[in-house]
Design a protein around this motif. Structure first.
Motif, short mmCIF file in Angstrom:
data_model
loop_
_atom_site.label_atom_id
_atom_site.label_comp_id
_atom_site.label_asym_id
_atom_site.label_seq_id
_atom_site.Cartn_x
_atom_site.Cartn_y
_atom_site.Cartn_z
N ASN A 8 -68.04 2.80 -53.46
CA ASN A 8 -68.18 1.74 -52.53
C ASN A 8 -67.26 2.89 -51.17
O ASN A 8 -67.51 2.55 -50.05
N ASP A 12 -67.98 2.66 -47.99
CA ASP A 12 -67.68 2.44 -46.82
C ASP A 12 -67.37 3.70 -46.22
O ASP A 12 -66.99 3.71 -44.48
N GLN A 15 -70.31 4.35 -43.93
CA GLN A 15 -70.72 3.10 -42.88
C GLN A 15 -70.34 3.28 -41.09
O GLN A 15 -70.80 3.74 -40.36
#
Length: 111
Positions: A8, A12, A15
């Motif tokens: 995760n 992040d 992104q």
């Protein structure tokens, strides 16, 4: 190298890098130069390059494996549909091109 032990956190990070690089690209296209320090942009490029190498290796390996059926239609058609859906969405996220910026209405498109 991107730490993927926390996928995760890795997603992040990627992104944010991808979104910023799209803005960097538009800065070059519109202004003819970067709006941020080249070292910042280079860091993002490095993160994305690592990801691209890993994904390309998986694509090549899985194509060679022959486990996927033949794709019907053009792969760009699905991408174009997703891009059209994205272009019509609005949100208040500061990381999104469709919201989070100055003003509320569509006339406040900023580059």
């Amino acid at each position: 190298m991107t730490d993927t032990t926390d996928i995760n956190a890795a997603m992040d990070s990627l992104q944010v890098a991808a979104t910023a690089l799209i803005t960097d690209y538009s800065d070059i296209a519109v202004r003819g130069q970067l709006a941020e320090h080249p070292d910042l942009v280079d860091h993002r490029l490095g993160l994305m390059a690592e990801m691209l190498v890993a994904v390309r290796a998986a694509v090549d390996a899985e194509r060679a494996d022959g486990g996927w059926p033949v794709l019907r239609g053009h792969p760009g058609a699905e991408h174009d549909q997703l891009a059209a859906e994205y272009a019509h969405h609005r949100c208040d996220c500061p990381h999104c091109f469709h919201g989070g910026g100055p003003g509320d209405d569509e006339s406040d498109i900023w580059m």
